[in-house]
Design a protein around this motif. Structure first.
Motif: not given
Length: 150
Positions: A117, A120-125, A128, A131
């Motif tokens: 999690q 995932a939070a790191y990736l969400e921030n 684009p 990513r």
């Protein structure tokens, strides 16, 4: 640190070494109980196939039956599992979790989920574009690393 190709290769080498040795040295602590990677692998296999005997667990893990039996004995001595004869199958012995074993495995899975999690939070921030760059890197890296799922 600048992102030169040499600096990136150095970072990659450092990470790869950590991952290889982490798999061998990691110990999950649950109270006074210490579970090593081979023990966690067997516990996860038992969780996935609770009616499996040592031969079936060995096949699922890609190791020998003797290796699984040794780990099962250690887990039994630690009070994590109990082994019992399966009355419905001649000479079959299966493993079952003790309350301590179930709690320790759930604690391990919760710590793994928390790490997932956080990542995932790191990736969400990430923006684009970052990513997309990371996705391309991971796909390329996955193609270079031997093993299943290629």
């Amino acid at each position: 640190m600048s992102a030169t190709p040499e600096a990136l290769r150095t970072l990659w080498d450092r990470l790869a070494n950590k991952l290889v040795f982490l798999e061998k040295r990691y110990v999950h602590a649950y109270g006074d109980l210490r579970l090593h990677p081979s023990e966690l692998h067997v516990l996860l296999a038992v969780r996935a196939a609770p009616d499996a005997n040592a031969t079936q667990l060995a096949a699922a893990l890609g190791v020998t039956k003797g290796a699984v039996s040794q780990v099962q004995k250690r887990l039994e001595n630690k009070g994590v599992i109990v082994r019992r004869a399966d009355a419905s199958r001649k000479n079959a012995v299966t493993s079952a979790f003790t309350p301590l074993g179930r709690a320790a495995l759930e604690d391990f899975l919760a710590s793994r989920a928390a790490a997932g999690q956080a990542f995932a939070a790191y990736l969400e921030n990430l923006p684009p574009e970052a990513r997309e760059l990371l996705a391309g890197f991971l796909a390329h890296l996955s193609a270079l690393v031997p093993g299943p799922g290629r």
